[in-house]
Design a protein around this motif. Structure first.
Motif, mmCIF file in Angstrom:
data_model
loop_
_atom_site.group_PDB
_atom_site.id
_atom_site.type_symbol
_atom_site.label_atom_id
_atom_site.label_comp_id
_atom_site.label_asym_id
_atom_site.label_seq_id
_atom_site.Cartn_x
_atom_site.Cartn_y
_atom_site.Cartn_z
ATOM 1 N N UNK A 48 0.831 -1.125 0.079
ATOM 2 C CA UNK A 48 0.201 0.140 0.029
ATOM 3 C C UNK A 48 0.831 1.278 0.114
ATOM 4 N N UNK A 49 1.905 1.093 0.828
ATOM 5 C CA UNK A 49 2.765 2.294 0.918
ATOM 6 C C UNK A 49 3.628 2.487 -0.379
ATOM 7 N N UNK A 50 4.104 1.266 -1.229
ATOM 8 C CA UNK A 50 4.721 1.233 -2.236
ATOM 9 C C UNK A 50 4.155 2.163 -3.321
ATOM 10 N N UNK A 51 2.678 1.778 -3.526
ATOM 11 C CA UNK A 51 1.746 2.398 -4.546
ATOM 12 C C UNK A 51 1.489 3.773 -4.067
ATOM 13 N N UNK A 52 1.267 4.068 -2.788
ATOM 14 C CA UNK A 52 0.811 5.340 -2.581
ATOM 15 C C UNK A 52 1.807 6.261 -2.781
ATOM 16 N N UNK A 53 3.389 5.785 -2.762
ATOM 17 C CA UNK A 53 4.601 6.668 -2.863
ATOM 18 C C UNK A 53 4.968 6.549 -4.253
ATOM 19 N N UNK A 54 3.950 6.240 -5.468
ATOM 20 C CA UNK A 54 4.480 6.475 -6.814
ATOM 21 C C UNK A 54 5.271 5.244 -7.222
ATOM 22 N N UNK A 55 5.268 4.135 -6.459
ATOM 23 C CA UNK A 55 5.831 3.048 -7.149
ATOM 24 C C UNK A 55 7.381 3.288 -7.191
ATOM 25 N N UNK A 56 7.776 3.774 -5.925
ATOM 26 C CA UNK A 56 9.288 4.170 -5.824
ATOM 27 C C UNK A 56 9.841 5.433 -6.331
ATOM 28 N N UNK B 40 -10.312 4.945 13.566
ATOM 29 C CA UNK B 40 -11.597 5.021 12.646
ATOM 30 C C UNK B 40 -11.039 5.122 11.335
ATOM 31 N N UNK B 41 -10.302 5.891 10.878
ATOM 32 C CA UNK B 41 -9.762 6.135 9.460
ATOM 33 C C UNK B 41 -9.342 4.587 8.916
ATOM 34 N N UNK B 42 -8.388 3.998 9.948
ATOM 35 C CA UNK B 42 -7.950 2.777 9.314
ATOM 36 C C UNK B 42 -8.918 1.604 8.985
ATOM 37 N N UNK B 43 -9.843 1.724 10.230
ATOM 38 C CA UNK B 43 -10.959 0.627 9.856
ATOM 39 C C UNK B 43 -11.859 0.796 8.689
ATOM 40 N N UNK B 44 -11.753 2.210 8.167
ATOM 41 C CA UNK B 44 -12.803 2.333 7.191
ATOM 42 C C UNK B 44 -11.841 2.293 5.749
ATOM 43 N N UNK B 45 -10.667 2.332 5.904
ATOM 44 C CA UNK B 45 -9.714 2.150 4.589
ATOM 45 C C UNK B 45 -9.365 3.658 4.052
ATOM 46 N N UNK B 46 -9.632 4.664 4.775
ATOM 47 C CA UNK B 46 -9.340 5.849 4.607
ATOM 48 C C UNK B 46 -7.944 6.810 5.113
ATOM 49 N N UNK B 47 -7.125 5.779 5.768
ATOM 50 C CA UNK B 47 -5.859 6.287 6.377
ATOM 51 C C UNK B 47 -4.824 6.018 5.306
ATOM 52 N N UNK B 48 -4.266 7.520 5.318
ATOM 53 C CA UNK B 48 -2.856 7.240 4.462
ATOM 54 C C UNK B 48 -1.748 6.575 5.173
ATOM 55 N N UNK B 49 -0.970 6.114 4.467
ATOM 56 C CA UNK B 49 0.188 5.149 5.230
ATOM 57 C C UNK B 49 1.210 6.131 5.747
ATOM 58 N N UNK B 50 0.809 7.012 6.264
ATOM 59 C CA UNK B 50 1.746 8.219 7.061
ATOM 60 C C UNK B 50 2.534 7.964 8.069
#
Length: 400
Positions: free
Chosen positions: A37-45, A193-203
């Protein structure tokens, strides 16, 4: 902006390690163990520390972006079309989206990828924007961070947007704005709450030393998230990009992608009318993450495929050939799929292409399931017949 090529590719260097003088590969840091999830969120590297990077490092970015979005690998990129969330006609530049046809909106809103709730387990939709008069959050000053935060939150709390934010809630308030410090503190109710809903960014999954490189020296000041009272939509402010809206599908009907799309589309139509966002003729809306360039619409579904997941490589091939990226989850029979392309096509075309591809693979899963059920039924029938034959033979022998 005083950035070099390392500032663009550092996530890949962190993930895959580096090469020593004698040619040996050193082990990657803890970043290599971060989830996909982090890899994808950070633009595939790869990340863009500023808008100018797409021009200064175009020799690197051009082929990289083309491959990410599956667009033509030769010649000039086509001009990115103007925003079209509901109207497929892109021949005119007029603002026909200001008053979308309600019949079209209603038809899209009712679109459900999985009415039976057997395959789609969860779904989210994301859309990103960056203000034209500011650089990316990474390089903003304290005053600029405050200005961007104020501009966007003022819109989020405006009456027109509040009405859209309040959908699905019986409370008086449409939502609440939380600072990033409230999200990062331990423990944090809203983060859970955000994590449970899938709305939390991998910050919280990035190494401490990488916060400054990824977010700037003022992290986490001037950042926050507006969360609807219903807990199904979050608008992140100044986290890599100025505005990232993430909406999840209905808990009870996770395949109802159309409703989430319409909700985000209506929000973006208002934002696009009121604020001026950074846009390039070829690359569309510019973002810090290359895989979100263009119309910036990103879909992500958690799909359960009991049959197709038995051959992961075949499943991956089926997804890639249909313009989908696929990643594993913690469960062997579930995968995360998303759209590869958001560049050179409209928002509505992205929805149509993604929906068609997912529907196609769900159909294949159904066919496999039916075939296997028939095989099992035939096998059981065969066993029953054999037992009946044996019983008859045994009775015949006993009677004789």
């Amino acid at each position: 902006m005083d950035h070099n090529l390392f500032d663009v590719i550092w996530p890949s260097v962190k993930k895959y390690g580096s090469i020593t003088a004698n040619g040996d590969k050193t082990s990657g840091s803890a970043y290599s163990n971060i989830s996909s999830v982090v890899d994808e969120d950070h633009g595939y590297g790869v990340v863009a520390p500023d808008f100018e990077s797409y021009v200064v490092f175009s020799e690197f970015f051009d082929p990289f972006v083309r491959e990410l979005h599956c667009v033509t690998m030769s010649g000039d990129l086509p001009d990115h079309p103007s925003p079209h969330f509901f109207n497929i006609n892109v021949d005119t530049e007029e603002d026909e989206e200001a008053q979308p046809d309600e019949s079209i909106v209603s038809a899209i809103e009712q679109y459900d990828l999985d009415p039976t709730n057997k395959f789609v387990q969860a779904g989210i939709l994301e859309c990103t924007r960056n203000l034209a008069n500011y650089t990316l959050p990474l390089t903003l000053t304290v005053n600029q961070l405050e200005e961007v935060e104020r501009e966007i939150t003022n819109q989020l709390m405006s009456p027109e947007i509040s009405v859209l934010m309040a959908e699905g809630s019986s409370e008086d308030e449409a939502g609440t704005y939380f600072t990033l410090n409230e999200i990062l503190e331990q423990p944090s109710r809203i983060r859970a709450q955000l994590a449970a809903a899938g709305l939390l960014l991998p910050i919280t999954e990035v190494e401490v030393n990488d916060d400054r490189r990824l977010h700037g020296k003022h992290w986490p000041y001037g950042r926050g998230v507006y969360v609807t009272t219903a807990g199904d939509l979050a608008a992140w402010v100044n986290v890599q990009d100025h505005l990232r809206i993430i909406c999840r599908t209905n808990e009870n009907r996770p395949g109802l992608l159309g409703r989430a799309y319409v909700r985000v589309a209506k929000l973006m139509l208002i934002f696009d009318q009121r604020l001026k966002f950074k846009r390039d003729e070829k690359l569309g809306f510019l973002t810090a993450r290359p895989h979100t360039l263009g119309n910036t619409i990103r879909f992500c579904l958690i799909l359960r495929f009991p049959e197709l997941s038995k051959t992961p490589e075949n499943l991956k091939h089926l997804c890639v050939t249909r313009g989908l990226n696929v990643r594993d989850t913690v469960k062997s029979d579930m995968v995360r799929v998303g759209n590869q392309q958001s560049l050179s096509i409209t928002e509505l075309q992205t929805l149509q292409d993604f929906s068609k591809a997912v529907h196609n693979i769900i159909t294949l899963e159904k066919e496999l399931s039916v075939n296997n059920s028939m095989k099992i039924a035939n096998l059981i029938t065969g066993i029953f017949r054999k037992r009946t034959t044996v019983s008859r033979s045994l009775r015949t022998e006993l009677n004789s």
